[in-house]
Design a protein around this motif. Structure first.
Motif, short mmCIF file in Angstrom:
data_model
loop_
_atom_site.label_atom_id
_atom_site.label_comp_id
_atom_site.label_asym_id
_atom_site.label_seq_id
_atom_site.Cartn_x
_atom_site.Cartn_y
_atom_site.Cartn_z
N LYS A 84 0.81 -1.22 0.00
CA LYS A 84 0.00 0.00 0.00
C LYS A 84 0.84 1.27 0.00
CE LYS A 84 -4.20 -2.01 1.02
NZ LYS A 84 -5.59 -1.81 1.39
N ASN A 85 2.14 1.08 -0.23
CA ASN A 85 3.04 2.24 -0.28
C ASN A 85 2.99 3.12 0.95
OD1 ASN A 85 4.75 2.63 -2.66
ND2 ASN A 85 2.83 2.20 -3.75
N LEU A 86 3.01 2.49 2.11
CA LEU A 86 2.93 3.26 3.36
C LEU A 86 4.35 3.59 3.85
CD1 LEU A 86 0.22 0.98 5.04
CD2 LEU A 86 -0.15 2.99 3.58
N HIS A 87 5.15 4.10 2.91
CA HIS A 87 6.55 4.37 3.24
C HIS A 87 7.03 5.64 2.54
CE1 HIS A 87 7.78 2.99 -0.75
NE2 HIS A 87 6.97 1.95 -0.58
N ASP A 88 8.20 6.08 2.97
CA ASP A 88 8.80 7.28 2.37
C ASP A 88 10.04 6.90 1.59
OD1 ASP A 88 6.90 9.00 3.67
OD2 ASP A 88 8.00 8.70 5.53
N GLY A 89 9.93 5.79 0.83
CA GLY A 89 11.05 5.39 -0.02
C GLY A 89 11.91 4.31 0.61
N TRP A 90 12.87 3.88 -0.17
CA TRP A 90 13.77 2.80 0.23
C TRP A 90 15.00 3.40 0.92
CZ3 TRP A 90 13.44 -2.35 0.52
CH2 TRP A 90 14.63 -3.10 0.63
N ASP A 91 15.38 2.79 2.04
CA ASP A 91 16.59 3.23 2.74
C ASP A 91 17.74 2.29 2.38
OD1 ASP A 91 18.66 3.61 4.63
OD2 ASP A 91 17.24 4.51 6.03
N ASP A 92 18.68 2.81 1.57
CA ASP A 92 19.81 1.98 1.13
C ASP A 92 20.67 1.53 2.31
OD1 ASP A 92 19.55 1.59 -1.62
OD2 ASP A 92 20.22 3.64 -2.03
N GLN A 93 20.84 2.46 3.25
CA GLN A 93 21.68 2.18 4.43
C GLN A 93 21.11 1.01 5.23
OE1 GLN A 93 23.71 5.57 5.27
NE2 GLN A 93 25.17 3.87 5.40
N LEU A 94 19.82 1.08 5.52
CA LEU A 94 19.18 0.06 6.35
C LEU A 94 18.66 -1.12 5.53
CD1 LEU A 94 17.23 2.34 8.86
CD2 LEU A 94 19.35 1.07 9.29
N VAL B 129 0.61 4.00 8.31
CA VAL B 129 0.33 2.63 8.76
C VAL B 129 -0.79 2.63 9.80
CG1 VAL B 129 1.28 0.65 10.03
CG2 VAL B 129 2.62 1.73 8.22
N CYS B 130 -0.72 3.55 10.76
CA CYS B 130 -1.75 3.60 11.80
C CYS B 130 -3.10 3.98 11.20
CB CYS B 130 -1.34 4.56 12.91
SG CYS B 130 0.05 3.94 13.88
N ASP B 131 -3.12 4.91 10.26
CA ASP B 131 -4.38 5.29 9.60
C ASP B 131 -4.98 4.09 8.86
OD1 ASP B 131 -4.13 7.83 10.52
OD2 ASP B 131 -3.51 8.71 8.60
N GLU B 132 -4.11 3.35 8.16
CA GLU B 132 -4.56 2.20 7.39
C GLU B 132 -5.19 1.13 8.28
OE1 GLU B 132 -4.37 1.79 4.05
OE2 GLU B 132 -5.22 -0.24 4.18
N LEU B 133 -4.64 0.96 9.49
CA LEU B 133 -5.08 -0.14 10.35
C LEU B 133 -6.19 0.23 11.32
CD1 LEU B 133 -1.61 -1.75 11.20
CD2 LEU B 133 -3.40 -2.68 9.71
N GLU B 134 -6.45 1.51 11.50
CA GLU B 134 -7.35 1.96 12.57
C GLU B 134 -8.71 1.24 12.59
OE1 GLU B 134 -6.75 3.98 15.22
OE2 GLU B 134 -8.80 3.60 15.87
N ASP B 135 -9.40 1.19 11.46
CA ASP B 135 -10.75 0.60 11.44
C ASP B 135 -10.71 -0.89 11.82
OD1 ASP B 135 -11.73 3.04 10.77
OD2 ASP B 135 -12.17 2.55 8.67
N LEU B 136 -9.74 -1.60 11.25
CA LEU B 136 -9.63 -3.03 11.57
C LEU B 136 -9.33 -3.25 13.04
CD1 LEU B 136 -7.52 -4.46 8.59
CD2 LEU B 136 -9.95 -4.82 9.07
N MET B 137 -8.50 -2.40 13.59
CA MET B 137 -8.13 -2.57 15.00
C MET B 137 -9.30 -2.27 15.91
SD MET B 137 -5.17 -3.77 14.72
CE MET B 137 -4.56 -3.79 16.39
N TRP C 99 -4.81 -0.11 21.17
CA TRP C 99 -5.13 -1.14 20.17
C TRP C 99 -5.04 -2.56 20.71
CZ3 TRP C 99 -2.28 0.05 14.89
CH2 TRP C 99 -2.99 1.07 14.21
N PHE C 100 -4.10 -2.82 21.62
CA PHE C 100 -3.74 -4.21 21.90
C PHE C 100 -4.21 -4.73 23.25
CE2 PHE C 100 -0.60 -2.67 18.82
CZ PHE C 100 -0.88 -3.55 17.80
N ASP C 101 -4.60 -5.99 23.23
CA ASP C 101 -5.00 -6.68 24.45
C ASP C 101 -3.87 -7.57 24.96
OD1 ASP C 101 -7.89 -5.85 24.42
OD2 ASP C 101 -7.67 -6.71 22.42
N GLN C 102 -2.96 -7.92 24.07
CA GLN C 102 -1.81 -8.74 24.42
C GLN C 102 -0.65 -8.34 23.50
OE1 GLN C 102 -0.50 -10.84 26.86
NE2 GLN C 102 -1.59 -12.72 26.35
N VAL C 103 0.54 -8.20 24.09
CA VAL C 103 1.74 -7.89 23.31
C VAL C 103 2.75 -9.00 23.55
CG1 VAL C 103 3.66 -6.27 22.98
CG2 VAL C 103 1.35 -5.39 23.42
N VAL C 104 3.05 -9.76 22.50
CA VAL C 104 3.95 -10.90 22.60
C VAL C 104 5.31 -10.50 22.03
CG1 VAL C 104 4.36 -13.28 21.83
CG2 VAL C 104 2.02 -12.50 22.33
#
Ligand code: ADP
Ligand code: MN
Length: 177
Positions: A48-58, A68-76, A95-100
């Motif tokens: 969904k292109n939820l990024h600001d480009g490719w990081d060559d370094q990383l 990403v948070c906007d995209e997931l809000e309704d589902l969450m 958002w979360f009930d359990q964090v593993v």
């Protein structure tokens, strides 16, 4: 619906940990046993292109956390999601009930990441991340301590055990009233 008027009937789980600790393997097995929706954030970012480009370094996409948070809000809000991502400090706490947090012995992890083709600083950064328990630290700083659970993920038997206990947890989960 208005915020707060929707009650989830199924919990949301975050599965996090250093790359290679078994997030995707564990989450997809858990999705099968529970029928929860498995969302691999890394793949969603790419699709969904939820990024600001490719990081060559990383050697990865520069994730746009807001998108990403906007995209997931309704589902969450709806509930019933397993979120699979190697970071956890930018999702809304509510958002979360359990964090593993999955954890792997660093020599085991070294072999797994080498097999995946990681070399050089990409490999050593991830091993350091695991040694210093960066994701566990981040999870404890970002969520209430009583919903954060660290699970060992060195072997297939441990995956099986982790999936079984999380499946039980999902089965007995009831929304807070
Ligand atoms: P992540 O999503 O955290 O990067 P993966 O689930 O993709 O990790 O697992 C990376 C590799 O390691 C895969 O080949 C997987 O089969 C293997 N693996 C992951 N967890 C375990 C485990 N607990 N025991 C044995 N192999 C594992
Ligand atoms: Mn993965």
């Amino acid at each position: 619906a208005q915020n707060g008027s929707v009650r989830k009937s199924r919990p949301n789980i975050l599965v996090t940990g250093t790359p290679g600790t078994g997030k995707t393997t564990t989450s997809s097995a858990l999705a099968k046993t529970t029928q929860l929706r498995h969302i691999i954030v890394k793949d969603l970012v790419k699709e969904k292109n939820l990024h600001d480009g490719w990081d060559d370094q990383l050697d990865c996409y520069l994730i746009n956390e807001g998108l990403v948070c906007d995209e997931l809000e309704d589902l969450m809000e709806e509930g019933g999601n397993i979120i699979d991502y190697h970071g956890c400090d930018f999702f809304p706490e509510r958002w979360f009930d359990q964090v593993v947090v999955l954890q792997t012995d660093n020599t085991v992890l070294f072999d797994r990441l080498s097999r995946r083709g990681y070399t050089g600083s990409k490999l050593s950064n991830n091993i350091e991340c695991e040694i210093f328990q960066v994701l566990l630290q981040e999870a404890k700083e970002s969520y209430p301590e009583d919903i954060v659970v660290a699970l060992k993920s060195d072997t297939i038997e441990e995956i099986t055990r982790n999936v079984a206990s999380l499946t039980d947890w999902v089965g007995s989960w009831h929304r807070a009233t």
